[in-house]
Design a protein around this motif. Structure first.
Motif, PDB file in Angstrom:
ATOM      1  N   THR A 338      -5.061  13.656  24.185  1.00 53.41           N
ATOM      2  CA  THR A 338      -4.821  15.297  24.459  1.00 53.41           C
ATOM      3  C   THR A 338      -5.526  16.038  25.052  1.00 53.41           C
ATOM      4  O   THR A 338      -7.206  16.127  24.556  1.00 53.41           O
ATOM      5  N   VAL A 339      -5.525  17.072  25.489  1.00 50.61           N
ATOM      6  CA  VAL A 339      -6.315  18.067  25.846  1.00 50.61           C
ATOM      7  C   VAL A 339      -6.260  19.111  24.550  1.00 50.61           C
ATOM      8  O   VAL A 339      -4.815  20.155  25.196  1.00 50.61           O
ATOM      9  N   LYS A 340      -6.701  19.543  23.743  1.00 48.85           N
ATOM     10  CA  LYS A 340      -6.975  19.894  22.787  1.00 48.85           C
ATOM     11  C   LYS A 340      -6.771  22.220  23.425  1.00 48.85           C
ATOM     12  O   LYS A 340      -6.163  22.939  23.238  1.00 48.85           O
ATOM     13  N   ALA A 341      -8.126  22.314  24.067  1.00 46.51           N
ATOM     14  CA  ALA A 341      -8.316  23.595  24.452  1.00 46.51           C
ATOM     15  C   ALA A 341      -9.401  23.260  26.019  1.00 46.51           C
ATOM     16  O   ALA A 341      -9.728  22.790  25.920  1.00 46.51           O
ATOM     17  N   SER A 342      -9.135  24.697  26.396  1.00 45.29           N
ATOM     18  CA  SER A 342      -9.874  24.491  27.901  1.00 45.29           C
ATOM     19  C   SER A 342     -10.127  25.747  28.207  1.00 45.29           C
ATOM     20  O   SER A 342      -9.900  26.540  28.163  1.00 45.29           O
ATOM     21  N   ALA A 343     -11.432  26.146  28.657  1.00 45.21           N
ATOM     22  CA  ALA A 343     -12.481  27.006  29.226  1.00 45.21           C
ATOM     23  C   ALA A 343     -13.167  26.983  30.239  1.00 45.21           C
ATOM     24  O   ALA A 343     -13.489  25.787  30.952  1.00 45.21           O
ATOM     25  N   ILE A 344     -13.283  27.969  30.796  1.00 40.71           N
ATOM     26  CA  ILE A 344     -14.516  28.693  32.547  1.00 40.71           C
ATOM     27  C   ILE A 344     -15.637  28.821  31.522  1.00 40.71           C
ATOM     28  O   ILE A 344     -15.522  29.940  31.277  1.00 40.71           O
ATOM     29  N   GLN A 345     -16.545  27.931  32.247  1.00 45.56           N
ATOM     30  CA  GLN A 345     -17.904  28.561  31.625  1.00 45.56           C
ATOM     31  C   GLN A 345     -18.369  28.248  32.469  1.00 45.56           C
ATOM     32  O   GLN A 345     -18.784  26.777  33.300  1.00 45.56           O
ATOM     33  N   ILE A 352     -12.105  20.814  25.827  1.00 45.58           N
ATOM     34  CA  ILE A 352     -12.133  19.592  24.450  1.00 45.58           C
ATOM     35  C   ILE A 352     -10.945  19.178  24.388  1.00 45.58           C
ATOM     36  O   ILE A 352      -9.676  19.488  24.790  1.00 45.58           O
ATOM     37  N   THR A 353     -11.134  17.854  24.559  1.00 48.67           N
ATOM     38  CA  THR A 353      -9.668  16.320  24.402  1.00 48.67           C
ATOM     39  C   THR A 353      -9.793  15.670  22.812  1.00 48.67           C
ATOM     40  O   THR A 353     -11.134  15.991  22.503  1.00 48.67           O
ATOM     41  N   ASP A 354      -9.031  14.919  22.854  1.00 50.64           N
ATOM     42  CA  ASP A 354      -9.075  14.177  21.962  1.00 50.64           C
ATOM     43  C   ASP A 354      -7.714  12.981  22.596  1.00 50.64           C
ATOM     44  O   ASP A 354      -7.457  12.621  22.836  1.00 50.64           O
ATOM     45  N   ARG A 355      -8.361  11.906  21.296  1.00 46.96           N
ATOM     46  CA  ARG A 355      -7.580  10.406  21.674  1.00 46.96           C
ATOM     47  C   ARG A 355      -7.182  10.275  20.194  1.00 46.96           C
ATOM     48  O   ARG A 355      -8.220   9.921  19.739  1.00 46.96           O
ATOM     49  N   SER A 356      -6.010   9.994  20.325  1.00 48.28           N
ATOM     50  CA  SER A 356      -5.571   9.081  19.194  1.00 48.28           C
ATOM     51  C   SER A 356      -5.710   7.009  19.336  1.00 48.28           C
ATOM     52  O   SER A 356      -6.137   6.937  20.019  1.00 48.28           O
ATOM     53  N   ASN A 357      -5.517   6.794  17.943  1.00 44.97           N
ATOM     54  CA  ASN A 357      -5.660   5.187  18.135  1.00 44.97           C
ATOM     55  C   ASN A 357      -5.031   4.712  18.949  1.00 44.97           C
ATOM     56  O   ASN A 357      -3.511   5.005  19.850  1.00 44.97           O
ATOM     57  N   ALA A 358      -4.987   3.408  19.223  1.00 47.40           N
ATOM     58  CA  ALA A 358      -4.862   2.354  20.204  1.00 47.40           C
ATOM     59  C   ALA A 358      -3.215   1.550  19.242  1.00 47.40           C
ATOM     60  O   ALA A 358      -4.024   0.841  18.512  1.00 47.40           O
ATOM     61  N   ILE A 359      -1.954   1.554  19.903  1.00 52.31           N
ATOM     62  CA  ILE A 359      -1.165   0.727  19.398  1.00 52.31           C
ATOM     63  C   ILE A 359      -0.598  -0.599  19.636  1.00 52.31           C
ATOM     64  O   ILE A 359      -0.742  -0.317  21.097  1.00 52.31           O
ATOM     65  N   SER A 360      -0.573  -1.822  19.160  1.00 50.57           N
ATOM     66  CA  SER A 360      -0.066  -2.092  20.363  1.00 50.57           C
ATOM     67  C   SER A 360       2.208  -2.488  20.270  1.00 50.57           C
ATOM     68  O   SER A 360       2.991  -2.252  18.878  1.00 50.57           O
TER      69      SER A 360
END
Length: 470
Positions: A338-345, A352-360
């Motif tokens: 997931t991309v939570k937020a983005s900005a030009i710097q 700012i990214t996040d990743r969930s757990n993995a499920i089988s």
């Protein structure tokens, strides 16, 4: 190394000595050098001979507790026995009944260098284009480790004085690890637990709690017949079949699945990592024409994500270009990036990214039919959906052969290997070929009854299916 014939290990070592000495070290010995596996005293009087004799073996104490099938009727028999093999290496050269110690010492040097240079022998180890492991021992996670044992001179004198009343012979001692005695195949198979655990998680991050699917199958006549549809969790999905619209529908259930500005579904599979090492997780990219034109689809909601699967997935490689990954039967994992937020710097896009757990979840080999091929030979054919290939190509950059298990009427069958010289297709064996597998039954296929059939590929089991004989 699961095997029942320990002489195969000795054959690999003697062939390694012969090839390396005659092809790489001293080609003048080609056609002259003898490599034997006799007791040393039986090799006396030979010329240009390297002798490797297994004089002892022992169970490896550190690997005594390898897992077996604990649900089997005889769990100990399904556990491989790990052995360490002990060898003594000698060289022999006599001319007209006279010892030639200089030649013996030269041959000993050649042999020691060979075993030093090839201390580990695996699937890809070769000399002059010849692979050292025979075909039937490859692609089974086999590996021989050769190491020299430190033997004090006094101990060597004791060994030879116990064997014969003569001067201590020039010799080297080594052990080979590990030889595994072939266990019995399991007679019972428990269900598969794909994941289990309790974790501390960020409540704002996407979390996948379970994977679900609808598993469709047909009951046998003895149970009333007719189609059935049950919910399966972890999910068991198969190839897309028009008559079974839910067959390739995967549902991920969790929380915060739709959070963030954008997201992508990542899939992972062990065989994919061999085909595309640069892609440990493969995104479902619907911007690629092949994926968009196929069955692939993603439906994102607050607490569920629906994924429609196809028979293959295209992905973009980090260095450019694309790769097509077949959706073979087996165990897969799914996660969400997931991309939570983005900005030009400073002129650059920062995310700012996040990743969930993995499920089988499992991609299953769907059985579509069973037919009798030859009554006299008790041979039947199990047909799978045409999209399944039980014998995919193998080689450089490709994964090895699929791990397949066939169970008919609660009896596990052994895979037949046609590459073994002189091997015959016997009762109790099965032979995969493309999208089908022929089985030589342990019972008469004309005997009336209802026989459950299970095909398990890379840990993924087919839907319930019965072979009905009226």
């Amino acid at each position: 190394m699961p095997l029942s014939d320990l002489s195969r290990v000795t054959e690999v070592l003697t062939e390694t000595l012969r090839l390396n000495i005659t092809q790489r070290i001293d080609p003048s010995l080609a056609g002259v050098l003898n490599v034997t596996s006799l007791p040393p005293e039986r090799a006396e009087g030979e010329s240009n001979t390297v002798n490797l004799y297994m004089y002892h073996l022992a169970e490896d104490q550190q690997r005594r507790n390898l897992p077996g099938n604990r649900s089997d009727r005889a769990p100990v028999a399904t556990k491989p026995m790990t052995l360490v093999l002990y060898y003594i290496l000698t060289t022999h050269h006599s001319v007209r009944s006279q010892f030639d110690t200089i030649t013996e010492q030269r041959l000993m040097g050649y042999a020691l260098k060979t075993l030093h240079d090839f201390a580990v022998i695996g699937d890809d180890t070769e000399i002059a284009g010849v692979r050292l492991l025979p075909q039937d021992l490859r692609d089974r996670q086999n590996e021989l480790e050769v190491s020299f044992r430190h033997v004090e001179p006094e101990d060597a004198v004791s060994y030879w004085s116990a064997e014969q009343s003569s001067t201590t012979r020039l010799s080297a001692y080594l052990d080979v690890r590990y030889a595994l005695l072939e266990p019995d195949p399991p007679q019972r198979l428990p269900g598969i637990v794909l994941s289990l655990g309790a974790f501390v998680v960020d409540i704002q991050s996407p979390q996948i709690a379970a994977s679900r699917s609808i598993l469709e199958f047909v009951l046998p006549a003895i149970a009333g017949g007719g189609p059935q549809a049950v919910e399966s969790s972890p999910a068991r999905v198969g190839p897309p079949i028009p008559a079974l619209p839910a067959s390739n529908q995967l549902t991920l259930v969790g929380s915060n699945l739709a959070s963030g500005q954008s997201r992508e579904i990542l899939l992972s599979n062990g065989r994919w990592r061999v085909r595309a090492p640069a892609l440990p997780q493969v995104p479902i990219d619907l911007s690629l024409a092949a994926n968009a034109a196929g069955e692939w689809a993603v439906d994102v909601r607050a607490n569920t994500i629906g994924v429609t699967l196809d028979t293959s997935l295209d992905a973009t490689l980090p260095g450019g270009g694309t790769v097509t990954l077949p959706l073979e039967p087996g165990i897969y994992t799914a996660s969400i990036h997931t991309v939570k937020a983005s900005a030009i710097q400073l002129g650059r896009l920062k995310e700012i990214t996040d990743r969930s757990n993995a499920i089988s979840f499992a991609v299953i080999p769907r059985v579509v039919g069973v037919s009798v091929v030859n009554v006299a030979e008790r041979r039947i054919r199990i047909d799978l959906d045409a999209s399944v290939d039980l014998t995919p190509a193998t080689g450089l950059g490709l994964p090895g052969a699929l791990e397949i298990l066939v169970v008919v009427d609660s009896v596990s069958y052994t895979r037949h290997d046609p590459t073994v010289p002189g091997a015959t297709f016997d009762i109790g064996e099965f032979l995969p070929n493309g999208s089908s597998a022929e089985v030589r039954l342990q019972f008469d296929p004309t005997t009336p009854g209802t026989y459950p059939v299970r095909v398990i590929v890379e840990g993924a089991e087919s839907q319930p299916f019965w072979f009905e004989v009226p």
